[in-house]
Design an enzyme around this catalytic site. Structure first.
Site, PDB file in Angstrom:
ATOM      1  N   GLU A  63       2.666   3.903   4.246  1.00  0.00           N
ATOM      2  CA  GLU A  63       1.929   4.518   3.138  1.00  0.00           C
ATOM      3  C   GLU A  63       0.425   4.477   3.358  1.00  0.00           C
ATOM      4  O   GLU A  63      -0.275   5.453   3.068  1.00  0.00           O
ATOM      5  CB  GLU A  63       2.270   3.800   1.832  1.00  0.00           C
ATOM      6  CG  GLU A  63       1.548   4.358   0.617  1.00  0.00           C
ATOM      7  CD  GLU A  63       1.843   3.578  -0.639  1.00  0.00           C
ATOM      8  OE1 GLU A  63       1.198   3.859  -1.659  1.00  0.00           O
ATOM      9  OE2 GLU A  63       2.707   2.683  -0.594  1.00  0.00           O
ATOM     10  N   ASP A  64      -0.099   3.358   3.865  1.00  0.00           N
ATOM     11  CA  ASP A  64      -1.547   3.143   3.883  1.00  0.00           C
ATOM     12  C   ASP A  64      -2.187   3.203   5.268  1.00  0.00           C
ATOM     13  O   ASP A  64      -3.402   3.068   5.380  1.00  0.00           O
ATOM     14  CB  ASP A  64      -1.870   1.776   3.257  1.00  0.00           C
ATOM     15  CG  ASP A  64      -1.444   1.699   1.799  1.00  0.00           C
ATOM     16  OD1 ASP A  64      -1.466   2.742   1.135  1.00  0.00           O
ATOM     17  OD2 ASP A  64      -1.082   0.604   1.332  1.00  0.00           O
TER      18      ASP A  64
END
Length: 752
Positions: free
Chosen positions: A106-107
């Site tokens: 996600e990051d």
């Protein structure tokens, strides 16, 4: 509050009441070092893959690099803390590695294929299961969360470890929520925690995680109420602390004399648990009898029943307060004996009697079943089954069936909350099969739990051999027989006769097509009303710009979207009249009061609402959106009166089935409206107390329209409050806030 979620008798006092601001930042824990994490895993799993753990730890630190959290800490501290939480539950190496990697997709510039190549297929699937769809372009924040929940439920229905990692992730985020500067964002995260993640933890029996999530969310959502309860608990500790120790010793002595080895200790209820009870029951804090509960831990299941006999012979039991969750475990595999007795010094004592193994399952849930089996360490399904447990995900898999029936993602969220929140009741088929249902379930819930075809063809029900209405609430021990017809017939008003997501989604699948016309009519009326309030007329303009803006094929599709609540009538107005003056727009979007009259049909739908029949809201029970409602057809052309399902006035119509009509609230009723409702409070007769009550109502968002004092005596008096509220949940919140005030003895809603 401790990570275990316990409130020991020596807990520190609650902070003084104040404005609802972010709680003070606690002292930051020391970051778990690489070798410390590995040692924790190897302490319960000596065969753990140390190289894999080392590789994941270093990879997470390198990928998150210089990223920072809102607290200013390095971001990689978060996945390390999540992994540390899961080592407390003695989970396997793959789960710990997943915790370390759960945010990298996600990051960070990392793909599932990267994880698969470096860490293998199993870990890649787990990481993908936890990862949120942050790149997904959707129309609203609410829809994004609903889509994430859809994906999440599908993932956890396949592997419970996905859920355990996500719960640990949310727990650490809640422990550091005070560092987020935006009050609105803190409130959104806390509300999501309370609505979704805490019930998910409870559904698989993880009481420790569930309790801490609830307490942390409560601290952010309602700090004033939490502090008020905290001060009351502090007073109780001072007054009853000695009595609790005395009772524990006396129970232990009675069991020892009977030759039953046992550990006995008292536990204080959590503030949020007390708050929920104040919401559910029309009683004040001083009337709660189970602030302290006593736990009796014995060696064997047989000792549980022996201990129960000793306790019941020593002290009189309170009728209807005994529950045997050992022979019939809860849906999350919780097992224990519950009883309440009038103990020493007339003290009312709630007891839980269980074995050490049952206690561990009660606190840790499904995580209690990780152990060695042959040469590997992991979840042991046979151990769970031997302990009398059922599949921990069976309840959540019901939600997968909701997905298969289609419908909106918002609808899925509603059904998910229904499945996770409700307690259970046990009923039987005529052949003796046990069926577990949520408390408050009705015959249609039973029929759909047996099989979808049984629900679709249900035309009646026999309960304990007698024909009963389909709105009958099922009780523990009922024998339920479904009377079936030849063809599926599913009336729209059946939705008000169910509480389970499984039943409601099946019913909705049948009626989705037939209800479109009703939503078109509702949307058309809502748009016309909004245009009229703004001084405009729909017939004088073309709706083509709105059709293009909301991707509707025609006017009926646009009106249907408005009727279903997907598009607001104000949005349609803004597209058609982009240069609308502020005063005109404010008039169009003003909060509307739900009341009798021509517009009442915008807020209620169902059988019996034929043209020409006037609609009234019962003054006896003042129904508000969120209440389960029914209509009574008044004789002599008096129209249809809407009542809450528990209104006492309905008793007069029990034998007049032909007058009853099943009704539901429309989406419009739950949007930008207020409703007048009535609360009666018994208040201590002292200076300033009435003002305190009015302040509590105002701070909770209620608007007092009128109040009446009566039965005034030297010590107490009664007050009737007429309050404008948004819905039933808002009204319950106000009542609970009043009950938390020590000067208010009781708070009741008008019921007839």
């Amino acid at each position: 509050m401790s990570p275990e979620g316990a409130d020991p008798l020596t807990a520190t006092a609650a902070k003084p009441a104040g404005r609802p601001v972010a709680p003070a930042a606690p002292k930051r824990p020391k970051l778990l070092r690489q070798y410390e994490l590995i040692e924790k895993v190897r302490s319960y799993d000596p065969t753990a893959d140390e190289a894999l753990l080392n590789r994941a730890y270093v990879y997470a630190m390198r990928m998150h690099g210089s990223q920072k959290r809102a607290s200013g800490d390095p971001y990689f501290a978060h996945p390390i803390e999540v992994a540390g939480i899961l080592t407390d539950y003695r989970l396997d190496t793959s789960t710990i590695v997943t915790a370390l990697l759960h945010d990298v997709i996600e990051d960070c510039p990392v793909t599932p294929d990267d994880i698969r190549e470096l860490f293998g297929e199993e870990i890649a699937e787990l990481v993908v299961g936890v990862t949120k769809l942050s790149q997904l372009e959707l129309t609203s924040e609410h829809t994004r969360q609903a889509e994430n929940l859809r994906k999440f439920i599908l993932a956890i229905s396949r592997d419970v470890r996905v859920l355990l990692v996500k719960l640990a992730d949310r727990l650490h985020n809640m422990r550091t929520l005070q560092y987020i500067k935006s009050p609105a964002k803190r409130e959104r995260i806390a509300r999501e925690t309370l609505d979704i993640y805490a019930p998910l933890a409870r559904s698989i029996g993880c009481h420790r995680i569930c309790s801490e999530l609830e307490e942390l969310a409560f601290e952010h959502l309602n700090p004033v109420a939490r502090d008020a309860i905290g001060r009351r608990l502090e007073t109780l500790r001072h007054d009853q602390g000695g009595a609790v120790a005395l009772v524990s010793g006396e129970i232990a002595a009675k069991l020892e004399a009977a030759g039953i080895p046992a550990r006995v200790f008292g536990r204080e209820k959590h503030p949020y648990s007390i708050w929920r009870k104040l919401q559910r029951k029309s009683i004040g804090f001083s009337q709660l009898s189970d602030i302290y509960a006593f736990r009796v831990i014995v060696d064997t299941e047989e000792d549980c029943y022996r201990a129960l006999g000793v306790i019941h012979r020593a002290w009189p039991s309170v009728p209807e307060r005994f529950k045997d969750f050992i022979s019939t475990p809860k849906r999350n595999n919780y097992r224990s004996l519950h009883t309440t007795v009038v103990g020493p010094k007339g003290m009312r004592i709630e007891m839980q009697i269980r074995t050490e193994a049952m206690d561990r399952v009660a606190e840790e849930g499904v995580a209690a079943h990780w152990r060695y089996k042959e040469t590997s360490y992991g979840f042991d399904a046979e151990h769970q089954a031997a302990a009398g447990g059922r599949d921990p995900l069976v309840n959540l898999r019901h939600l997968v069936q909701v997905l298969e029936h289609g419908g909106d993602v918002e609808e899925l969220v509603e059904h998910a909350k229904l499945e996770m929140y409700l307690d259970q009741v046990f009923v039987f088929t005529p052949k003796g099969r046990l069926v577990s249902l949520p408390r408050g379930a009705m015959p249609l819930d039973f029929a759909y739990a047996v099989h979808t075809d049984v629900g679709d063809t249900c035309i009646g029900v026999k309960i304990n051999g007698e024909l009963k209405p389909l709105r009958t609430i099922l009780q523990n021990g009922d024998v339920v027989e479904v009377v079936r017809g030849a063809k599926p017939v599913v009336p729209p008003d059946w939705r008000s006769l169910t509480v389970t997501g499984r039943a409601r989604s099946a019913i909705r699948r049948h009626i989705r097509q037939t209800e479109r016309e009703e939503f078109v009519r509702l949307g058309l009326a809502t748009v016309d009303q909004t245009f009229e309030r703004a001084g405009k007329a729909r017939k004088d303009v073309s709706l083509r710009p709105a059709l293009e803006r909301f991707a509707a094929a025609g006017e009926d599709e646009l009106f249907e979207a408005v009727g279903r609540g997907r598009v607001s009538p104000t949005q349609v107005l803004d597209v058609i009249f982009p240069g609308l003056k502020a005063a005109e727009r404010e008039a169009a979007s003003a909060v509307r009061r739900i009341e009798d009259g021509k517009a009442a049909r915008l807020y209620v739908r169902g059988s019996g609402l034929t043209p020409g029949v006037s609609l009234h809201f019962g003054a006896c029970c003042t129904p508000v959106p969120g209440d389960r409602i029914v209509g009574i057809l008044e004789p002599d052309g008096g129209g249809l009166t809407v009542h809450t399902i528990d209104c006492e006035t309905l008793e007069a119509f029990e034998d007049r089935e032909e007058l009853w009509r099943d009704l539901q609230w429309t989406p419009e009723a739950e949007r930008n409206t207020v409703t007048l409702s009535k609360l009666t409070a018994t208040i201590r007769n002292a200076p300033g107390v009435l003002g305190q009550a009015c302040t509590v109502i105002g701070e909770a968002g209620g608007n007092i329209v009128n109040l009446r004092m009566h039965r005034r005596q030297s010590d107490f008096f009664d007050v009737d409050f007429d309050v404008e509220v948004k819905d039933a949940k808002h009204l319950t919140h106000i009542a609970a806030a009043l009950r938390a005030n020590p000067s208010i003895e009781t708070v009741d809603r008008a019921k007839g």
